[in-house]
Design an enzyme around this catalytic site. Structure first.
Site, PDB file in Angstrom:
ATOM      1  N   PHE A  32       4.435 -56.475   1.504  1.00 54.63           N
ATOM      2  CA  PHE A  32       3.427 -56.716   0.599  1.00 54.63           C
ATOM      3  C   PHE A  32       3.660 -55.777  -0.830  1.00 54.63           C
ATOM      4  CE2 PHE A  32       2.593 -52.914   3.276  1.00 54.63           C
ATOM      5  CZ  PHE A  32       2.360 -51.862   2.387  1.00 54.63           C
ATOM      6  N   HIS A  47      -7.817 -46.806  -4.272  1.00 58.41           N
ATOM      7  CA  HIS A  47      -6.788 -46.102  -3.890  1.00 58.41           C
ATOM      8  C   HIS A  47      -7.221 -44.657  -3.649  1.00 58.41           C
ATOM      9  CE1 HIS A  47      -2.741 -44.058  -3.476  1.00 58.41           C
ATOM     10  NE2 HIS A  47      -3.282 -43.005  -4.153  1.00 58.41           N
TER      11      HIS A  47
HETATM   12  P1  IDP Z   1      -3.928 -47.219   1.996  1.00 59.99           P
HETATM   13  O1  IDP Z   1      -4.413 -47.557   0.464  1.00 59.99           O
HETATM   14  O2  IDP Z   1      -5.180 -47.320   2.883  1.00 59.99           O
HETATM   15  O3  IDP Z   1      -3.476 -45.798   1.808  1.00 59.99           O
HETATM   16  P2  IDP Z   1      -1.502 -48.242   2.428  1.00 59.99           P
HETATM   17  O4  IDP Z   1      -0.791 -48.562   3.817  1.00 59.99           O
HETATM   18  O5  IDP Z   1      -0.989 -46.835   1.754  1.00 59.99           O
HETATM   19  O6  IDP Z   1      -2.823 -48.020   2.455  1.00 59.99           O
HETATM   20  O7  IDP Z   1      -0.947 -49.602   1.389  1.00 59.99           O
HETATM   21  C1  IDP Z   1      -1.104 -49.263   0.090  1.00 59.99           C
HETATM   22  C2  IDP Z   1      -1.861 -50.685  -0.384  1.00 59.99           C
HETATM   23  O8  IDP Z   1      -1.040 -51.793  -0.320  1.00 59.99           O
HETATM   24  C3  IDP Z   1      -2.973 -50.966   0.247  1.00 59.99           C
HETATM   25  O9  IDP Z   1      -4.293 -50.166  -0.311  1.00 59.99           O
HETATM   26  C4  IDP Z   1      -3.197 -52.384   0.016  1.00 59.99           C
HETATM   27  O10 IDP Z   1      -3.709 -52.512  -1.465  1.00 59.99           O
HETATM   28  C5  IDP Z   1      -1.863 -52.823  -0.004  1.00 59.99           C
HETATM   29  N1  IDP Z   1      -1.509 -53.394   1.313  1.00 59.99           N
HETATM   30  C6  IDP Z   1      -1.241 -52.626   2.473  1.00 59.99           C
HETATM   31  N2  IDP Z   1      -0.852 -53.332   3.441  1.00 59.99           N
HETATM   32  C7  IDP Z   1      -1.251 -54.599   3.064  1.00 59.99           C
HETATM   33  C8  IDP Z   1      -0.956 -55.942   3.441  1.00 59.99           C
HETATM   34  O11 IDP Z   1      -0.761 -56.056   4.665  1.00 59.99           O
HETATM   35  N3  IDP Z   1      -1.435 -57.276   2.823  1.00 59.99           N
HETATM   36  C9  IDP Z   1      -1.523 -56.889   1.345  1.00 59.99           C
HETATM   37  N4  IDP Z   1      -1.423 -55.685   0.855  1.00 59.99           N
HETATM   38  C10 IDP Z   1      -1.441 -54.759   1.465  1.00 59.99           C
HETATM   39 MG    MG Z   2      -1.813 -45.237   1.060  1.00 61.26          MG
END
Ligand code: IDP
Ligand code: MG
Length: 140
Positions: A59, A117
């Site tokens: 992603f 975020h």
């Molecule tokens: P978080 O924001 O809850 O900490 P992370 O796993 O750190 O989540 O991922 C960072 C950002 O990447 C997420 O907030 C989201 O915008 C994007 N993201 C994460 N996983 C996916 C996915 O499976 N599909 C599309 N976007 C994703």
């Molecule tokens: Mg994160």
């Protein structure tokens, strides 16, 4: 920066949808104080660097495109136990899995376009705050 601060970003989906004020009000009701904020459009270079930890994930490209697609609002928030408290307040990454009353349940569209975020550790909160703000912006 001490452990009673964290870094949030109102993401482009929520900012464009005029949810920034609602989200900040929600967080203020949850006890967070606004320490610093700005409105800006991230460059590809900035978004890529900010999310470098996710480089190589499927992603990553979509995330960088999304985060550069419009204006966003980085902010430093203060509260006891700020990092964990904000992660609780925003809810799960996918709004479909986020608990009732969390920012993502209330305002996010999808797992990618998920409104906000929040830093995931004190170390990252410090690094991410200094990514967007000068030390002098954070004095209280
Ligand atoms: P978080 O924001 O809850 O900490 P992370 O796993 O750190 O989540 O991922 C960072 C950002 O990447 C997420 O907030 C989201 O915008 C994007 N993201 C994460 N996983 C996916 C996915 O499976 N599909 C599309 N976007 C994703
Ligand atoms: Mg994160």
């Amino acid at each position: 920066m001490s452990s009673n601060r964290t870094l949030a970003i109102i993401k482009p989906d929520a900012f464009a949808g005029s949810k920034a004020g609602l989200i900040l009000a929600h967080l203020e009701k949850g006890g967070f104080k606004l320490i610093a904020s700005r409105v800006m459009k991230l460059t590809h270079e900035q978004a890529g660097e900010f999310y470098a930890v996710h480089k190589g994930r499927p992603f990553y490209q979509e995330l960088v495109e999304f985060m550069t697609s419009g204006y966003c609002m980085p902010m430093v928030l203060g509260r006891d136990n700020a990092v964990l408290a904000l992660r609780d307040s925003i809810g799960a990454t996918d709004p479909a899995e986020a608990a009732a009353g969390t920012v993502r349940k209330l305002y996010a569209e999808s797992k990618g376009r998920n409104a906000i975020h929040a830093s995931d550790s004190d170390e990252n909160a410090f690094r991410e705050a200094r990514f967007f703000f000068a030390e002098t912006d954070l004095i209280r």
